[in-house]
Design a protein around this motif. Structure first.
Motif, PDB file in Angstrom:
ATOM      1  N   LEU A 131       9.622  11.607  -1.238  1.00 56.31           N
ATOM      2  CA  LEU A 131       8.236  10.853  -0.613  1.00 56.31           C
ATOM      3  C   LEU A 131       8.562   9.867   0.365  1.00 56.31           C
ATOM      4  O   LEU A 131       7.917   9.555   1.330  1.00 56.31           O
ATOM      5  CB  LEU A 131       7.113  10.403  -1.487  1.00 56.31           C
ATOM      6  CG  LEU A 131       6.424  11.454  -2.354  1.00 56.31           C
ATOM      7  CD1 LEU A 131       5.848  10.861  -3.664  1.00 56.31           C
ATOM      8  CD2 LEU A 131       5.593  12.339  -1.529  1.00 56.31           C
ATOM      9  N   THR A 132       9.565   8.834  -0.058  1.00 58.81           N
ATOM     10  CA  THR A 132       9.905   7.698   0.959  1.00 58.81           C
ATOM     11  C   THR A 132      10.563   8.286   2.157  1.00 58.81           C
ATOM     12  O   THR A 132      10.339   7.768   3.236  1.00 58.81           O
ATOM     13  CB  THR A 132      10.923   6.778   0.101  1.00 58.81           C
ATOM     14  OG1 THR A 132      10.208   6.510  -0.990  1.00 58.81           O
ATOM     15  CG2 THR A 132      11.341   5.666   0.846  1.00 58.81           C
ATOM     16  N   ALA A 133      11.368   9.257   1.985  1.00 54.61           N
ATOM     17  CA  ALA A 133      12.079   9.820   3.442  1.00 54.61           C
ATOM     18  C   ALA A 133      10.753  10.519   4.272  1.00 54.61           C
ATOM     19  O   ALA A 133      10.768  10.636   5.309  1.00 54.61           O
ATOM     20  CB  ALA A 133      12.796  10.996   2.695  1.00 54.61           C
ATOM     21  N   SER A 153       3.036   2.395   8.230  1.00 53.65           N
ATOM     22  CA  SER A 153       4.208   1.014   8.433  1.00 53.65           C
ATOM     23  C   SER A 153       3.604  -0.165   8.977  1.00 53.65           C
ATOM     24  O   SER A 153       4.140  -1.290   8.804  1.00 53.65           O
ATOM     25  CB  SER A 153       5.353   1.335   8.960  1.00 53.65           C
ATOM     26  OG  SER A 153       5.102   1.843  10.357  1.00 53.65           O
ATOM     27  N   VAL A 154       2.473   0.061   9.850  1.00 57.30           N
ATOM     28  CA  VAL A 154       1.599  -1.107  10.517  1.00 57.30           C
ATOM     29  C   VAL A 154       0.220  -0.990  10.288  1.00 57.30           C
ATOM     30  O   VAL A 154      -0.115   0.070  10.051  1.00 57.30           O
ATOM     31  CB  VAL A 154       2.059  -1.191  11.860  1.00 57.30           C
ATOM     32  CG1 VAL A 154       3.494  -1.751  12.217  1.00 57.30           C
ATOM     33  CG2 VAL A 154       1.558  -0.139  12.784  1.00 57.30           C
ATOM     34  N   PRO A 155      -0.565  -1.942  10.348  1.00 58.68           N
ATOM     35  CA  PRO A 155      -2.150  -1.875   9.920  1.00 58.68           C
ATOM     36  C   PRO A 155      -2.695  -1.014  11.224  1.00 58.68           C
ATOM     37  O   PRO A 155      -1.959  -1.030  12.488  1.00 58.68           O
ATOM     38  CB  PRO A 155      -2.597  -3.123   9.908  1.00 58.68           C
ATOM     39  CG  PRO A 155      -1.405  -4.193   9.634  1.00 58.68           C
ATOM     40  CD  PRO A 155      -0.151  -3.503   9.971  1.00 58.68           C
ATOM     41  N   ARG A 156      -3.560  -0.374  10.876  1.00 55.61           N
ATOM     42  CA  ARG A 156      -4.230   0.569  12.005  1.00 55.61           C
ATOM     43  C   ARG A 156      -4.837  -0.359  13.100  1.00 55.61           C
ATOM     44  O   ARG A 156      -4.317  -0.253  14.297  1.00 55.61           O
ATOM     45  CB  ARG A 156      -5.395   1.223  11.378  1.00 55.61           C
ATOM     46  CG  ARG A 156      -6.046   2.218  12.382  1.00 55.61           C
ATOM     47  CD  ARG A 156      -7.156   2.889  11.674  1.00 55.61           C
ATOM     48  NE  ARG A 156      -7.533   2.636  10.253  1.00 55.61           N
ATOM     49  CZ  ARG A 156      -8.335   3.234   9.435  1.00 55.61           C
ATOM     50  NH1 ARG A 156      -9.213   3.936   9.879  1.00 55.61           N
ATOM     51  NH2 ARG A 156      -8.389   2.675   8.084  1.00 55.61           N
ATOM     52  N   LYS A 157      -5.296  -1.566  12.916  1.00 58.66           N
ATOM     53  CA  LYS A 157      -5.551  -2.385  14.048  1.00 58.66           C
ATOM     54  C   LYS A 157      -4.630  -2.989  14.902  1.00 58.66           C
ATOM     55  O   LYS A 157      -4.732  -2.913  16.003  1.00 58.66           O
ATOM     56  CB  LYS A 157      -6.308  -3.635  13.414  1.00 58.66           C
ATOM     57  CG  LYS A 157      -6.826  -5.008  14.362  1.00 58.66           C
ATOM     58  CD  LYS A 157      -7.470  -5.780  13.418  1.00 58.66           C
ATOM     59  CE  LYS A 157      -7.919  -6.814  14.511  1.00 58.66           C
ATOM     60  NZ  LYS A 157      -8.583  -8.093  13.723  1.00 58.66           N
ATOM     61  N   LEU A 203       0.779  -1.014  -0.045  1.00 59.98           N
ATOM     62  CA  LEU A 203       0.013  -0.037   0.054  1.00 59.98           C
ATOM     63  C   LEU A 203       0.785   1.229   0.082  1.00 59.98           C
ATOM     64  O   LEU A 203       0.650   2.251  -0.690  1.00 59.98           O
ATOM     65  CB  LEU A 203      -1.062  -0.171   1.222  1.00 59.98           C
ATOM     66  CG  LEU A 203      -2.159  -0.919   1.017  1.00 59.98           C
ATOM     67  CD1 LEU A 203      -3.031  -0.915   2.415  1.00 59.98           C
ATOM     68  CD2 LEU A 203      -3.056  -0.591   0.020  1.00 59.98           C
ATOM     69  N   ARG A 204       1.904   1.485   0.685  1.00 58.08           N
ATOM     70  CA  ARG A 204       2.833   2.511   0.885  1.00 58.08           C
ATOM     71  C   ARG A 204       3.475   2.649  -0.548  1.00 58.08           C
ATOM     72  O   ARG A 204       3.612   3.836  -0.871  1.00 58.08           O
ATOM     73  CB  ARG A 204       3.845   2.291   2.033  1.00 58.08           C
ATOM     74  CG  ARG A 204       3.064   2.576   3.255  1.00 58.08           C
ATOM     75  CD  ARG A 204       4.098   1.885   4.571  1.00 58.08           C
ATOM     76  NE  ARG A 204       4.975   2.701   4.682  1.00 58.08           N
ATOM     77  CZ  ARG A 204       5.054   3.771   5.492  1.00 58.08           C
ATOM     78  NH1 ARG A 204       3.833   4.103   6.207  1.00 58.08           N
ATOM     79  NH2 ARG A 204       6.142   4.479   5.757  1.00 58.08           N
ATOM     80  N   THR A 205       3.913   1.442  -1.166  1.00 55.41           N
ATOM     81  CA  THR A 205       4.666   1.760  -2.431  1.00 55.41           C
ATOM     82  C   THR A 205       3.600   2.157  -3.447  1.00 55.41           C
ATOM     83  O   THR A 205       3.750   2.951  -4.362  1.00 55.41           O
ATOM     84  CB  THR A 205       5.056   0.208  -2.907  1.00 55.41           C
ATOM     85  OG1 THR A 205       6.051  -0.209  -1.637  1.00 55.41           O
ATOM     86  CG2 THR A 205       5.922   0.630  -4.097  1.00 55.41           C
ATOM     87  N   VAL A 206       2.581   1.852  -3.562  1.00 55.46           N
ATOM     88  CA  VAL A 206       1.502   2.322  -4.587  1.00 55.46           C
ATOM     89  C   VAL A 206       1.302   3.727  -3.865  1.00 55.46           C
ATOM     90  O   VAL A 206       1.263   4.628  -4.956  1.00 55.46           O
ATOM     91  CB  VAL A 206       0.205   1.298  -4.300  1.00 55.46           C
ATOM     92  CG1 VAL A 206      -1.005   1.985  -5.101  1.00 55.46           C
ATOM     93  CG2 VAL A 206       0.519  -0.109  -4.878  1.00 55.46           C
ATOM     94  N   PHE A 207       1.058   4.098  -2.988  1.00 56.99           N
ATOM     95  CA  PHE A 207       0.628   5.448  -2.398  1.00 56.99           C
ATOM     96  C   PHE A 207       2.134   6.459  -3.038  1.00 56.99           C
ATOM     97  O   PHE A 207       1.452   7.495  -3.715  1.00 56.99           O
ATOM     98  CB  PHE A 207       0.559   5.684  -0.999  1.00 56.99           C
ATOM     99  CG  PHE A 207       0.586   7.022  -0.307  1.00 56.99           C
ATOM    100  CD1 PHE A 207      -1.010   7.599  -0.707  1.00 56.99           C
ATOM    101  CD2 PHE A 207       1.353   7.489   0.446  1.00 56.99           C
ATOM    102  CE1 PHE A 207      -1.135   8.864  -0.174  1.00 56.99           C
ATOM    103  CE2 PHE A 207       1.027   8.874   0.899  1.00 56.99           C
ATOM    104  CZ  PHE A 207      -0.081   9.503   0.598  1.00 56.99           C
ATOM    105  N   THR A 208       3.135   6.219  -2.573  1.00 57.58           N
ATOM    106  CA  THR A 208       4.217   6.914  -3.343  1.00 57.58           C
ATOM    107  C   THR A 208       4.493   6.841  -4.903  1.00 57.58           C
ATOM    108  O   THR A 208       4.832   7.814  -5.440  1.00 57.58           O
ATOM    109  CB  THR A 208       5.646   6.455  -2.604  1.00 57.58           C
ATOM    110  OG1 THR A 208       5.826   4.921  -2.906  1.00 57.58           O
ATOM    111  CG2 THR A 208       5.639   6.568  -1.146  1.00 57.58           C
TER     112      THR A 208
END
Length: 124
Positions: free
Chosen positions: A69-71, A89-93, A24-29
């Motif tokens: 963006l990664t930084a 970096s971790v799921p909200r749950k 998800l973070r890679t797609v976002f950036t």
């Protein structure tokens, strides 16, 4: 002669945690990187820029934007905000469970319990 595959068998690597969050973070950036360069790519395709010069400039710009963006997403405050919207970096749950486990009610006692009954030592 030892092959590379035999050398990797000797490595002890932990499993990657939260693979979905990393995706998800890679797609976002990547989306945030591509958005500002789309008009430039369109101009290169339409022939408004020389192809070699234009594509080189776009590629350099994309790498620079993605690195920035990664930084930025690695900053703890930003990561906390991203966690709130599901891109941390971790799921909200998992973050909520960790926060609950750190609350005062669930912390170990600071002092050992006493056997002294102070009620019986008080004078009437």
């Amino acid at each position: 002669m030892t092959g590379d595959h035999e050398a990797t068998k000797k490595l002890d690597v932990d499993a990657i945690w939260f693979k979905g969050q990393r995706v998800l973070r890679t797609v976002f950036t990547t989306v945030l990187t591509v958005l500002p360069i789309v008009p430039q790519v369109v101009q290169v395709v339409q022939g408004q820029w020389p192809a070699a010069t234009g594509l080189t400039a776009v590629a350099v710009q994309a790498v620079a934007i993605n690195a920035a963006l990664t930084a930025i997403i690695a900053i703890p405050t930003v990561n906390t905000w991203l966690t709130a919207i599901g891109l941390g970096s971790v799921p909200r749950k998992e973050a909520k469970a960790n926060a609950a486990a750190k609350s005062q009610e669930l912390q170990p006692a600071q002092y050992e319990p006493s056997d002294v009954d102070y009620r019986s030592q008080q004078g009437d």
